[in-house]
Scaffold this motif. Structure first.
Motif, PDB file in Angstrom:
ATOM      1  N   LYS A 138       0.943  -1.207   0.226  1.00 22.64           N
ATOM      2  CA  LYS A 138      -0.261   0.048  -0.085  1.00 22.64           C
ATOM      3  C   LYS A 138       0.857   1.375  -0.021  1.00 22.64           C
ATOM      4  N   THR A 139       1.994   1.087   0.687  1.00 19.57           N
ATOM      5  CA  THR A 139       2.887   2.432   0.871  1.00 19.57           C
ATOM      6  C   THR A 139       3.544   2.634  -0.564  1.00 19.57           C
ATOM      7  N   GLU A 140       4.152   1.580  -0.962  1.00 18.76           N
ATOM      8  CA  GLU A 140       4.563   1.574  -2.393  1.00 18.76           C
ATOM      9  C   GLU A 140       3.570   2.128  -3.429  1.00 18.76           C
ATOM     10  N   GLU A 141       2.355   1.617  -3.228  1.00 24.08           N
ATOM     11  CA  GLU A 141       1.346   2.500  -4.485  1.00 24.08           C
ATOM     12  C   GLU A 141       1.232   3.714  -4.380  1.00 24.08           C
ATOM     13  N   THR A 142       1.158   4.087  -2.799  1.00 22.04           N
ATOM     14  CA  THR A 142       1.025   5.546  -2.352  1.00 22.04           C
ATOM     15  C   THR A 142       2.064   6.517  -2.971  1.00 22.04           C
ATOM     16  N   ALA A 143       3.345   5.946  -2.575  1.00 21.06           N
ATOM     17  CA  ALA A 143       4.582   6.707  -3.129  1.00 21.06           C
ATOM     18  C   ALA A 143       4.687   6.637  -4.486  1.00 21.06           C
ATOM     19  N   ALA A 144       4.034   5.712  -5.182  1.00 24.86           N
ATOM     20  CA  ALA A 144       4.227   5.892  -6.732  1.00 24.86           C
ATOM     21  C   ALA A 144       3.511   6.921  -7.298  1.00 24.86           C
ATOM     22  N   GLY A 145       2.244   6.914  -6.600  1.00 23.42           N
ATOM     23  CA  GLY A 145       1.178   8.118  -7.130  1.00 23.42           C
ATOM     24  C   GLY A 145       1.800   9.312  -6.642  1.00 23.42           C
ATOM     25  N   TRP A 146       2.354   9.789  -5.753  1.00 22.63           N
ATOM     26  CA  TRP A 146       3.000  11.001  -5.287  1.00 22.63           C
ATOM     27  C   TRP A 146       4.271  11.262  -6.090  1.00 22.63           C
ATOM     28  N   GLY A 147       4.833  10.307  -6.877  1.00 21.54           N
ATOM     29  CA  GLY A 147       6.303  10.512  -7.508  1.00 21.54           C
ATOM     30  C   GLY A 147       7.403  10.654  -6.644  1.00 21.54           C
ATOM     31  N   SER A 148       7.162   9.858  -5.489  1.00 22.56           N
ATOM     32  CA  SER A 148       8.160   9.745  -4.365  1.00 22.56           C
ATOM     33  C   SER A 148       8.957   8.963  -4.793  1.00 22.56           C
ATOM     34  N   LEU A 149      10.362   8.945  -4.413  1.00 18.73           N
ATOM     35  CA  LEU A 149      11.225   7.895  -4.170  1.00 18.73           C
ATOM     36  C   LEU A 149      11.120   7.022  -3.284  1.00 18.73           C
ATOM     37  N   LEU A 150      10.912   5.701  -3.221  1.00 17.57           N
ATOM     38  CA  LEU A 150      10.570   4.945  -2.160  1.00 17.57           C
ATOM     39  C   LEU A 150      11.865   4.087  -1.789  1.00 17.57           C
ATOM     40  N   VAL A 151      12.188   4.211  -0.445  1.00 18.52           N
ATOM     41  CA  VAL A 151      13.266   3.511   0.364  1.00 18.52           C
ATOM     42  C   VAL A 151      12.790   2.416   1.084  1.00 18.52           C
ATOM     43  N   ASP A 152      13.297   1.250   1.007  1.00 20.15           N
ATOM     44  CA  ASP A 152      12.734   0.000   1.692  1.00 20.15           C
ATOM     45  C   ASP A 152      13.616  -0.024   2.977  1.00 20.15           C
ATOM     46  N   ALA A 153      12.870   0.057   4.135  1.00 17.47           N
ATOM     47  CA  ALA A 153      13.478   0.215   5.421  1.00 17.47           C
ATOM     48  C   ALA A 153      13.820  -1.472   5.794  1.00 17.47           C
ATOM     49  N   GLY A 154      13.292  -2.335   5.147  1.00 18.75           N
ATOM     50  CA  GLY A 154      13.333  -3.683   5.650  1.00 18.75           C
ATOM     51  C   GLY A 154      12.109  -4.030   6.463  1.00 18.75           C
ATOM     52  N   ASN A 155      12.488  -4.891   7.638  1.00 17.27           N
ATOM     53  CA  ASN A 155      11.433  -5.056   8.794  1.00 17.27           C
ATOM     54  C   ASN A 155      11.927  -4.230   9.718  1.00 17.27           C
ATOM     55  N   SER A 156      11.408  -3.067   9.785  1.00 14.19           N
ATOM     56  CA  SER A 156      11.914  -1.782  10.760  1.00 14.19           C
ATOM     57  C   SER A 156      10.678  -1.478  11.613  1.00 14.19           C
TER      58      SER A 156
END
Length: 194
Positions: A138-156
């Motif tokens: 869901k966060t990945e989809e939201t970030a894509a809509g905003w045109g944001s660079l998504l950084v995967d923080a792993g299991n944090s």
């Protein structure tokens, strides 16, 4: 751009960020950082919270860099149409899924759903794969809509003090790299007219 050239606005989420939270630590460490204060940290009211963010942005004398966590992300995103000053960028950490009917407390849903249009400034979203407040997808989809660079923080977890992110030096390094790539000057298409 250097951090000292910007007004760094710390936008905490539900219940604020305590003294050991990474946002509070950054606020104390970064000379141009200040917190967006809310009248009620435990009873967020969408209109009041977004107005507080917009007021701080519009009172800024330098380019603004938003540093939002959790419900602070939703607040900052919803305030964007009210901005009258140059926002150079946004560092958005652990946005909750405010459209999820299972979110608790339930009144957080009044901040959703998120707008899905691209943001009018550069942005980065830091997301955890096991955040209890939003699925990574869901966060990945939201970030894509905003045109944001998504950084995967792993299991944090929720990237807060409770998940072991009090000092969060990796976050501060990522923030520093992000700010160094921002422009202090507004791009013509980002200029907001009063």
């Amino acid at each position: 751009m250097r951090a000292s050239q910007a007004d760094i606005l710390i936008v905490p989420g539900y219940q604020g960020s305590g003294p050991d939270h990474w946002q509070s630590r950054w606020e104390r460490r970064l000379s141009t950082a200040r917190r967006v204060e809310q009248a009620e940290w435990s009873k967020p009211v969408r209109d009041d919270w977004t107005k507080a963010v917009a007021d701080e942005v519009n009172a800024s004398t330098r380019p603004v860099v938003l540093v939002a966590h959790s419900l602070g992300v939703a607040t900052a995103i919803l305030a964007v149409p009210m901005f009258r000053r140059h926002v150079a960028g946004a560092f958005l950490v652990a946005p909750p899924d405010v459209a999820n009917p299972d979110i608790r407390p339930k009144h957080l849903m009044t901040f959703g759903p998120y707008p899905t249009d691209p943001l009018p400034f550069p942005s980065i979203v830091i997301a955890s794969r096991d955040d209890p407040y939003s699925s990574y997808e869901k966060t990945e989809e939201t970030a894509a809509g905003w045109g944001s660079l998504l950084v995967d923080a792993g299991n944090s977890g929720h990237l807060n003090r409770e998940s072991g992110h009090g000092p969060w030096p990796e976050g501060l390094l990522t923030f520093g790299k992000f700010v160094s790539r921002l422009s202090p000057d507004p791009m013509p298409e980002w200029t907001v007219r009063s």
